[in-house]
Design a protein around this motif. Structure first.
Motif, PDB file in Angstrom:
ATOM      1  N   VAL A  30       0.844  -1.204   0.000  1.00  0.00           N
ATOM      2  CA  VAL A  30       0.000   0.000   0.000  1.00  0.00           C
ATOM      3  C   VAL A  30       0.877   1.251   0.000  1.00  0.00           C
ATOM      4  N   LYS A  31       1.939   1.234   0.794  1.00  0.00           N
ATOM      5  CA  LYS A  31       2.842   2.399   0.862  1.00  0.00           C
ATOM      6  C   LYS A  31       3.525   2.657  -0.475  1.00  0.00           C
ATOM      7  N   LYS A  32       3.693   1.597  -1.267  1.00  0.00           N
ATOM      8  CA  LYS A  32       4.308   1.780  -2.596  1.00  0.00           C
ATOM      9  C   LYS A  32       3.318   2.374  -3.600  1.00  0.00           C
ATOM     10  N   GLY A  33       2.020   2.373  -3.226  1.00  0.00           N
ATOM     11  CA  GLY A  33       1.043   3.013  -4.114  1.00  0.00           C
ATOM     12  C   GLY A  33       0.052   2.079  -4.770  1.00  0.00           C
ATOM     13  N   ILE A  34      -0.095   0.854  -4.233  1.00  0.00           N
ATOM     14  CA  ILE A  34      -1.052  -0.108  -4.792  1.00  0.00           C
ATOM     15  C   ILE A  34      -2.180  -0.309  -3.778  1.00  0.00           C
ATOM     16  N   THR A  35      -3.408  -0.010  -4.174  1.00  0.00           N
ATOM     17  CA  THR A  35      -4.537  -0.126  -3.253  1.00  0.00           C
ATOM     18  C   THR A  35      -5.649  -0.956  -3.877  1.00  0.00           C
ATOM     19  N   LEU A  36      -6.271  -1.791  -3.050  1.00  0.00           N
ATOM     20  CA  LEU A  36      -7.357  -2.669  -3.500  1.00  0.00           C
ATOM     21  C   LEU A  36      -8.695  -2.202  -2.936  1.00  0.00           C
ATOM     22  N   VAL A  37      -9.693  -2.065  -3.830  1.00  0.00           N
ATOM     23  CA  VAL A  37     -11.083  -1.887  -3.391  1.00  0.00           C
ATOM     24  C   VAL A  37     -11.675  -3.290  -3.422  1.00  0.00           C
ATOM     25  N   PRO A  38     -11.851  -3.929  -2.239  1.00  0.00           N
ATOM     26  CA  PRO A  38     -12.205  -5.358  -2.245  1.00  0.00           C
ATOM     27  C   PRO A  38     -13.645  -5.615  -2.672  1.00  0.00           C
ATOM     28  N   GLU A  39     -13.882  -6.842  -3.096  1.00  0.00           N
ATOM     29  CA  GLU A  39     -15.242  -7.266  -3.426  1.00  0.00           C
ATOM     30  C   GLU A  39     -16.100  -7.204  -2.165  1.00  0.00           C
ATOM     31  N   GLY A  40     -17.354  -6.795  -2.314  1.00  0.00           N
ATOM     32  CA  GLY A  40     -18.241  -6.725  -1.161  1.00  0.00           C
ATOM     33  C   GLY A  40     -17.989  -5.495  -0.300  1.00  0.00           C
ATOM     34  N   ARG A  41     -17.202  -4.558  -0.847  1.00  0.00           N
ATOM     35  CA  ARG A  41     -17.003  -3.219  -0.267  1.00  0.00           C
ATOM     36  C   ARG A  41     -16.196  -3.185   1.025  1.00  0.00           C
ATOM     37  N   ARG A  42     -16.518  -4.055   1.999  1.00  0.00           N
ATOM     38  CA  ARG A  42     -15.722  -4.182   3.231  1.00  0.00           C
ATOM     39  C   ARG A  42     -15.441  -2.859   3.938  1.00  0.00           C
ATOM     40  N   ILE A  43     -16.417  -2.006   3.983  1.00  0.00           N
ATOM     41  CA  ILE A  43     -16.252  -0.760   4.738  1.00  0.00           C
ATOM     42  C   ILE A  43     -16.384  -1.072   6.237  1.00  0.00           C
ATOM     43  N   PHE A  44     -15.980  -0.129   7.074  1.00  0.00           N
ATOM     44  CA  PHE A  44     -16.129  -0.312   8.520  1.00  0.00           C
ATOM     45  C   PHE A  44     -17.528   0.178   8.903  1.00  0.00           C
ATOM     46  N   LEU A  79     -16.816   9.754   7.493  1.00  0.00           N
ATOM     47  CA  LEU A  79     -15.553  10.487   7.643  1.00  0.00           C
ATOM     48  C   LEU A  79     -14.460   9.608   8.258  1.00  0.00           C
ATOM     49  N   GLU A  80     -14.833   8.833   9.270  1.00  0.00           N
ATOM     50  CA  GLU A  80     -13.846   7.945   9.914  1.00  0.00           C
ATOM     51  C   GLU A  80     -13.335   6.888   8.926  1.00  0.00           C
ATOM     52  N   ASN A  81     -14.230   6.380   8.076  1.00  0.00           N
ATOM     53  CA  ASN A  81     -13.817   5.426   7.047  1.00  0.00           C
ATOM     54  C   ASN A  81     -12.790   6.052   6.099  1.00  0.00           C
ATOM     55  N   LEU A  82     -13.032   7.304   5.706  1.00  0.00           N
ATOM     56  CA  LEU A  82     -12.089   7.983   4.806  1.00  0.00           C
ATOM     57  C   LEU A  82     -10.734   8.166   5.492  1.00  0.00           C
ATOM     58  N   HIS A  83     -10.764   8.520   6.776  1.00  0.00           N
ATOM     59  CA  HIS A  83      -9.504   8.657   7.516  1.00  0.00           C
ATOM     60  C   HIS A  83      -8.759   7.320   7.591  1.00  0.00           C
ATOM     61  N   MET A  84      -9.510   6.213   7.678  1.00  0.00           N
ATOM     62  CA  MET A  84      -8.868   4.890   7.718  1.00  0.00           C
ATOM     63  C   MET A  84      -8.087   4.625   6.432  1.00  0.00           C
ATOM     64  N   ALA A 121     -23.238   6.485  10.272  1.00  0.00           N
ATOM     65  CA  ALA A 121     -22.520   5.200  10.334  1.00  0.00           C
ATOM     66  C   ALA A 121     -22.557   4.572   8.942  1.00  0.00           C
ATOM     67  N   ALA A 122     -21.400   4.111   8.478  1.00  0.00           N
ATOM     68  CA  ALA A 122     -21.285   3.610   7.105  1.00  0.00           C
ATOM     69  C   ALA A 122     -22.210   2.423   6.847  1.00  0.00           C
ATOM     70  N   GLY A 123     -22.500   1.640   7.897  1.00  0.00           N
ATOM     71  CA  GLY A 123     -23.376   0.476   7.730  1.00  0.00           C
ATOM     72  C   GLY A 123     -24.801   0.829   7.384  1.00  0.00           C
ATOM     73  N   LEU A 149     -18.116   4.956  -1.013  1.00  0.00           N
ATOM     74  CA  LEU A 149     -17.251   5.123   0.157  1.00  0.00           C
ATOM     75  C   LEU A 149     -16.018   4.224   0.047  1.00  0.00           C
ATOM     76  N   ALA A 150     -16.212   2.994  -0.417  1.00  0.00           N
ATOM     77  CA  ALA A 150     -15.082   2.067  -0.572  1.00  0.00           C
ATOM     78  C   ALA A 150     -14.067   2.614  -1.574  1.00  0.00           C
ATOM     79  N   ILE A 151     -14.569   3.209  -2.665  1.00  0.00           N
ATOM     80  CA  ILE A 151     -13.664   3.801  -3.665  1.00  0.00           C
ATOM     81  C   ILE A 151     -12.979   5.035  -3.066  1.00  0.00           C
ATOM     82  N   GLY A 152     -13.773   5.880  -2.390  1.00  0.00           N
ATOM     83  CA  GLY A 152     -13.213   7.080  -1.756  1.00  0.00           C
ATOM     84  C   GLY A 152     -12.142   6.733  -0.735  1.00  0.00           C
ATOM     85  N   ARG A 153     -12.428   5.717   0.079  1.00  0.00           N
ATOM     86  CA  ARG A 153     -11.453   5.298   1.101  1.00  0.00           C
ATOM     87  C   ARG A 153     -10.144   4.835   0.438  1.00  0.00           C
ATOM     88  N   ALA A 154     -10.255   4.083  -0.653  1.00  0.00           N
ATOM     89  CA  ALA A 154      -9.060   3.612  -1.366  1.00  0.00           C
ATOM     90  C   ALA A 154      -8.261   4.790  -1.923  1.00  0.00           C
TER      91      ALA A 154
END
Length: 241
Positions: free
Chosen positions: A80-94, A100-105, A137-139, A149-154
């Motif tokens: 991730v630090k090298k610049g590769i990020t995954l938006v997982p299947e099923g969104r997997r948000i918190f 806002l907290e999800n974006l900070h994550m 709450a994201a749920g 949100l999952a795309i934004g977080r990534a």
């Protein structure tokens, strides 16, 4: 593919899941600032490919290189630090955290507070619905909003390569269109994208290049439009005989 600068290169990659030989020596490349898609039936090995690049499943053989540096076997956090990020299947948000907290994550590996604020505003410009629901709450969001949100977080990790696993899965047709519009918009800002998508037609329409996976092997590859016009692909994945 010859004339494009390749940022991600997968060579002869083998992955086992339990006793299953999920990837049987696949080789593929992702050029800079392009959209590459992996098309195939469920269980073909598409998600496994992204998970292997992310360091979430170990490679049993072969190598993965990022901008010329081997990353096979690296820890996910370092990838991730090298610049590769995954938006997982099923969104997997918190689900219990706010939008806002999800974006900070998504920015957990960053320390540049002012830039993080700017990036959150950019995400809100791209997804006005998220700004309206900042403290929710994201749920409690709808499926489409959770995907945004999952795309934004990534994007908050400022990736150089965004990998997306089934971003339109389970969404209503109108929202599927919206997700693909967003993919095009992110790409137009210079993002390199590796996309897995059940909706093969939509994926091949936006992709510069595509690979067709069948039971852990790449059986076809070519420019997106070319694959979309291929009779075998149409019969197998686009519902045309």
């Amino acid at each position: 593919m010859g004339r494009w600068m390749k940022v991600l290169k997968i060579e002869d990659l083998h992955v086992y899941y339990g006793g299953i030989h999920a990837l049987k020596g696949i080789s593929m490349e992702v050029p800079e600032n392009k959209i590459v898609t992996l098309v195939g039936a469920n269980g073909a090995g598409k998600s496994t490919t992204l998970r292997a690049v992310s360091g979430l499943v170990p490679a049993a053989g072969g190598r993965i290189t990022w901008r010329g540096e081997e990353i096979t076997g690296s820890k996910t956090v370092d990838i991730v630090k090298k610049g590769i990020t995954l938006v997982p299947e099923g969104r997997r948000i918190f689900a219990n955290l706010t939008v806002l907290e999800n974006l900070h994550m998504g920015a957990y590996a960053r320390t540049d507070k002012e830039e993080i604020k700017k990036d959150i505003n950019k995400i809100y410009e791209m997804f006005p619905r998220l700004r309206e629901r900042e403290w929710q709450a994201a749920g409690t969001l709808s499926g489409g909003e959770q995907q945004m949100l999952a795309i934004g977080r990534a994007l908050m990790s400022r990736p150089k390569l965004l990998m997306m696993d089934e971003p339109s899965l389970g969404l209503a047709p109108l929202l599927v269109k919206e997700v693909f519009r967003i993919i095009k918009e992110i790409h137009s800002q210079g993002m390199t994208i590796l996309l897995i998508e059940q909706n093969a037609r939509a994926a091949l329409q936006v992709a510069d290049y595509g690979y067709v996976l069948e039971t852990g092997r790449i059986v076809l590859q070519g420019p997106g439009q070319e694959l979309a016009a291929n009779a075998e692909v149409q019969k197998a994945y686009l519902g045309r005989s």
